[in-house]
Design a protein around this motif. Structure first.
Motif, PDB file in Angstrom:
ATOM      1  N   VAL A 264      60.986 -66.043  15.180  1.00 16.84           N
ATOM      2  CA  VAL A 264      59.566 -66.374  15.137  1.00 16.84           C
ATOM      3  C   VAL A 264      58.840 -65.793  16.348  1.00 16.84           C
ATOM      4  O   VAL A 264      59.464 -65.301  17.280  1.00 16.84           O
ATOM      5  N   ASN A 265      57.533 -65.903  16.327  1.00 15.78           N
ATOM      6  CA  ASN A 265      56.732 -65.455  17.466  1.00 15.78           C
ATOM      7  C   ASN A 265      56.296 -66.638  18.312  1.00 15.78           C
ATOM      8  O   ASN A 265      56.383 -67.781  17.898  1.00 15.78           O
ATOM      9  N   SER A 266      55.813 -66.314  19.504  1.00 14.68           N
ATOM     10  CA  SER A 266      55.300 -67.321  20.419  1.00 14.68           C
ATOM     11  C   SER A 266      53.968 -66.789  20.967  1.00 14.68           C
ATOM     12  O   SER A 266      53.580 -65.657  20.665  1.00 14.68           O
ATOM     13  N   PRO A 267      53.270 -67.577  21.776  1.00 12.57           N
ATOM     14  CA  PRO A 267      52.028 -67.061  22.355  1.00 12.57           C
ATOM     15  C   PRO A 267      52.230 -65.833  23.251  1.00 12.57           C
ATOM     16  O   PRO A 267      51.259 -65.244  23.719  1.00 12.57           O
ATOM     17  N   VAL A 268      53.471 -65.416  23.461  1.00 15.10           N
ATOM     18  CA  VAL A 268      53.719 -64.158  24.185  1.00 15.10           C
ATOM     19  C   VAL A 268      52.991 -62.989  23.492  1.00 15.10           C
ATOM     20  O   VAL A 268      52.644 -61.995  24.135  1.00 15.10           O
ATOM     21  N   VAL A 269      52.711 -63.126  22.201  1.00 16.97           N
ATOM     22  CA  VAL A 269      51.999 -62.032  21.518  1.00 16.97           C
ATOM     23  C   VAL A 269      50.662 -61.754  22.206  1.00 16.97           C
ATOM     24  O   VAL A 269      50.225 -60.597  22.276  1.00 16.97           O
TER      25      VAL A 269
END
Ligand SMILES: Cc1cc2nc3c(=O)[nH]c(=O)nc-3n(C[C@H](O)[C@H](O)[C@H](O)COP(=O)(O)OP(=O)(O)OC[C@H]3O[C@@H](n4cnc5c(N)ncnc54)[C@H](O)[C@@H]3O)c2cc1C
Lengths: 375, 444
Positions: A264-269
């Motif tokens: 999954v993604n995180s706010p690091v995007v």
């Protein structure tokens, strides 16, 4: 029959080189070929610190023809520095390649901007690497798979390997969710799952899995050399024109059985977008259309393990330690040689054996600070 | 454990602008009711709605098929906000009940704890207006994102003037900014009947309603000028400036998927429909409002090899069947076409053909591609990823960042020995040349 466990680029390329020479191969992949790290990476093909670098550089220009399908490979990399410290470090890594006879040229800001119109006044300069390059990971993974089939190899997707049966110091069969496959040799190239598959054979293959992320923008008019890195980001402009970039913090994770956890993604995007906008200040208006993640494994020193075991003597273990896409044409050829003749005749793999970790403490992940966060 | 790897996510935080007991996404009837109920129960409640939209999204047909039939008034955010409040009187009541209402705010991300994502103590939503993105933490989420349009890729569907039922409704009744005069409606169910009734009530001409599945051609050069359809043995046609595709809608499941809701194919609910989780409720049309009605229509349109399925990436039905690489590669697909793959998976086909890989992320082609891949059994859902609304780099870049995350940023893992020659033994104390950016070195 040579059975390859794992349909990522490492296993697929090995199968390709073997099948091309007429050896019977079966690739067993628990999901879809290239579905994990191999189809989710930055596509970089520039690894001068690897003994397989020369072969990587030699092979990429031929891969479209060898595989019979386009990989979208394009040569050269451009490096952008936003301060002198960055430029200094860039030259250090450049030297690894120039020491081997490859060519690189300094770029001042104006020259840089001629090549990459998106850089701003914050760039202090850059380097044009006249080696290396980038390719499309998804197209390349699938191209390997189709090439294996064209050469008579077999690819079993949606089939999981559950164990390797040995007899008298040799692997004799691979147990899968669809039954047993008799074998003369096995290559375990199962990415982060390689450790769990090798353990029952009595071998500890130390590796820690991690999740990493990338973002991609809407397409922009193509520039001459799309492989442009800097500001702590790696990535490329795809041939379609999108900017696909990654970098920044990873999350160490634990595997949960046979499945690969959903990356999954995180706010690091948003942090990736921020750095991309710093690298290319003129592109503030360009839209990010998607992100994704991938799961990779790292060995304790961050270097590959490419080794044929002593017992069982017909099993080869392969992990690229988080950097294995670009090298895959060369890795596969080297692994095919390990399977067939026990050594690689075109690269020095002596430092990439499993035995270098013989004295590794059991709690090495914890000592390195590489443990997953508490559940 | 000794000190955690500084370049990893361990020990980093994601700064929050605020925290709520309950956030509702989507201020339609169902969302407003859910927000009011939450506030009435004493929860600190936020209700967000992406309308009025970032004007750039109308042209990208996000979230609805607008077909360039909204007028320039939609560029005026203030005026549009007034119209939206006027169109949805429940908003005032919700505010009076203590709900914090944020219009023009899109949810672009949803982050929940999971096996490979343990850093988040509470669920976090990514929100954005036209200037900046930010994060809020929340205990309970209600997804009330409604339904979106379905394109039937008949010839001419990409002409300006071709809208979806949801796009038409938003342009007409939410924004008061519909710029057409004479419409033709494709579709025969309650959705299409609603479009016809709303158009008549607004004093528009309804030139035709094509109710039963039949071949259709949308005519025009620069924009829609008319529509032709097969009626028995003959073709009929009529002039119009707008065509409204009202065959079907599908639940908008993008945010639900990011939040970890299970999503399964259920034709009785219109297609892929989401299930709630202990933290996430789903209400209204986002649950799936009506059975899917598009199959026969899509069969007809997709029978033509040249039917343009993915407009962003210019992929036709024939390209998909042949699994042809994109045009810029000028290469053939595998001889067996789609047969060269195993069980069909829409994400895999996307990676090879690019169908669904464009700026609209498949919002206009998902159903067509899915139908094409589902001859034998329904293919799995094509995944969604943040940002589920395409955000400018500058907007995402404005998200507040943990200084520790910034100070320890590195291009890749930060393992020093990884970047030094692998034909030599790994040095004990290697000098790092992999590109870490220390706090002092990064550009502010
Ligand atoms: C975001 C990201 C960016 C990257 N950028 C780059 C880059 O720019 N350049 C570069 O060179 N590298 C890059 N990498 C690293 C590169 O992607 C990997 O090193 C490489 O793909 C590894 O390939 P592999 O075949 O060894 O492993 P994987 O791709 O992980 O493949 C292993 C396969 O084995 C299968 N498998 C596992 N267990 C079983 C089982 N029991 N039975 C059957 N099958 C099984 C898995 O499903 C998987 O498909 C990046 C990686 C990521 C995630």
């Amino acid at each position: 029959m040579i059975v390859i466990v794992g349909g990522g680029v490492t296993g697929l390329s090995t199968a390709f080189w073997l099948a091309r020479e007429g050896h019977p191969v079966t690739v067993v992949e628990k999901g879809i070929v290239g579905w994990e790290a191999s189809g989710r990476n930055g596509g970089g093909c520039t690894h001068p610190y690897s003994p397989l670098f020369r072969e990587e550089q030699r092979l990429w220009p031929m891969m479209d023809e060898l595989l019979g399908h386009p990989t979208e490979w394009r040569p050269h990399r451009l490096k952008v520095a936003l301060d002198e410290g960055q430029l200094d470090r860039l030259w250090k890594s450049t030297k690894l390649a120039t020491d081997q006879g490859f060519e690189a040229a300094p770029l001042d800001r104006a020259e840089l901007r001629d090549l990459v119109p998106w850089v701003g006044d914050n760039a202090v300069g850059g380097i044009h690497w006249k080696y290396g390059g980038h390719a499309n990971p998804q197209r390349t993974s699938q191209a390997y798979a189709w090439a294996v089939e064209r050469h008579g190899g077999r690819i079993l997707q949606h089939t999981a390997v559950r164990g390797i049966r040995t007899q008298g110091g040799r692997a004799v069969a691979v147990e899968t969710s669809a039954g047993e496959i008799g074998c003369d040799a096995v290559v375990i190239a199962a990415g982060p799952h390689t450790a769990a598959l090798a353990a029952p054979l009595g071998h500890r293959v130390p590796m820690a899995p991690a999740r990493v992320e990338m973002i991609v923008t809407e397409p922009l008019p193509p520039i001459a050399y799309g492989g442009v890195d800097g500001n702590g980001l790696y990535g490329r402009q795809t041939l379609r024109g999108n900017l696909a970039y990654g970098g920044g913090p990873h999350e160490w994770i634990d595997l949960d059985g046979e499945a690969t956890p959903r990356p999954v993604n995180s706010p690091v995007v948003a942090s990736l977008a921020r750095r991309l906008n710093e690298l290319f200040p003129r592109l503030g208006h360009v839209r990010v259309i998607r992100s994704w993640g991938g799961i990779v494994e790292n060995t304790p020193d961050g270097r590959p393990i490419l080794d044929r075991l002593e017992d069982p003597g017909n099993v080869v273990v392969a992990s690229m330690s988080s950097v294995g896409f670009g090298l895959s044409p060369a890795t596969g050829r080297a692994l095919a040689q390990l399977v067939l003749q026990g050594h690689c005749d075109f690269a020095d793999l002596s430092q990439l054996t499993l035995s270098r970790f013989g004295n590794l403490p059991l709690d090495w992940r914890s000592r390195q600070g590489w443990e997953a966060m508490p559940a | 454990m000794s000190q955690a790897d500084p370049t990893s996510l361990a020990g980093k935080t994601f700064p929050l602008r605020d925290g709520y007991d309950h956030v509702v996404i989507g201020a339609g009837d169902a969302g407003i009711a859910a927000a009011q109920a939450a506030a009435a129960a004493g929860a600190k409640t936020l209700l967000v709605d992406e309308h009025p939209l970032d004007p750039g999204l109308f042209g990208l047909d996000i979230p609805y098929l607008f077909g360039e039939r909204v007028d320039a008034a939609t560029r005026n955010a203030g005026r549009m906000e007034e119209r939206i409040v006027a169109a949805r009187p429940g908003l005032i009541a919700a505010m009076e009940a203590g709900v914090e209402v944020a219009l023009g705010v899109a949810a672009w991300g949803g982050f929940v704890r999971g096996v490979a994502n343990r850093g988040l103590p509470r669920p976090v939503l990514g929100l954005a207006d036209r200037e900046a993105a930010w994060l809020v933490a929340v205990d309970r989420i209600t997804v009330a994102t409604g339904a979106r349009d379905v394109v039937v890729p008949f010839a001419g569907w990409t002409l300006p003037g071709v809208m979806g039922a949801r796009g038409f409704d938003a342009a007409l009744r939410l924004y008061g900014a519909f710029s057409g005069r004479r419409i033709a409606v494709i579709g025969g169910g309650a959705l299409a009947d609603g479009v016809v009734a709303a158009a008549r009530a607004a004093g528009l001409d309804v030139a035709a309603q094509i109710a039963a599945p039949t071949p259709v051609r949308i005519e025009g050069r620069e924009e829609v000028a008319g529509i032709a359809w097969q009626d028995g043995d003959t073709w009929r046609e009529t002039a119009c400036d707008t065509v409204v595709m009202a065959v079907d809608t599908v639940p908008m499941v993008d945010l639900a998927e990011l939040l970890g809701c299970p999503i399964a194919w259920d034709a009785a609910k219109g297609g892929f429909a989401p299930q709630p989780t202990p933290q996430v409720a789903i209400v209204g049309d986002a649950l799936g409002a009506a059975p899917a009605a598009r199959a026969a229509w899509l069969d007809i349109a997709l029978a033509e090899d040249h039917a343009l399925v993915c407009a962003c990436e210019e992929v036709s039905a024939g390209d998909l069947r042949a699994l042809r690489p994109p045009r810029y590669l000028d290469a053939a697909g595998p001889e067996a076409g789609l047969g060269a793959l195993g069980p069909l998976n829409q994400d895999q086909v996307k990676r090879l053909t690019r169908a669904g890989m464009g700026a609209c992320q498949g919002r206009r082609c998902r159903e067509s591609v899915h139908a094409l891949l589902s001859r034998h059994r329904p293919a799995p859902l094509a995944s969604y990823r943040a940002p589920i609304r395409p955000l400018p780099l500058s907007v995402l870049a404005a998200l507040e960042e943990d200084p520790a995350l910034r100070a320890n940023w590195t291009g890749w893992f930060g393992i020093a020995a990884q970047w030094l020659p692998h034909w030599e033994p790994a040095p004990e104390n290697a000098e790092y040349i992999g590109g870490r950016l220390s706090g002092a070195e990064v550009v502010k």
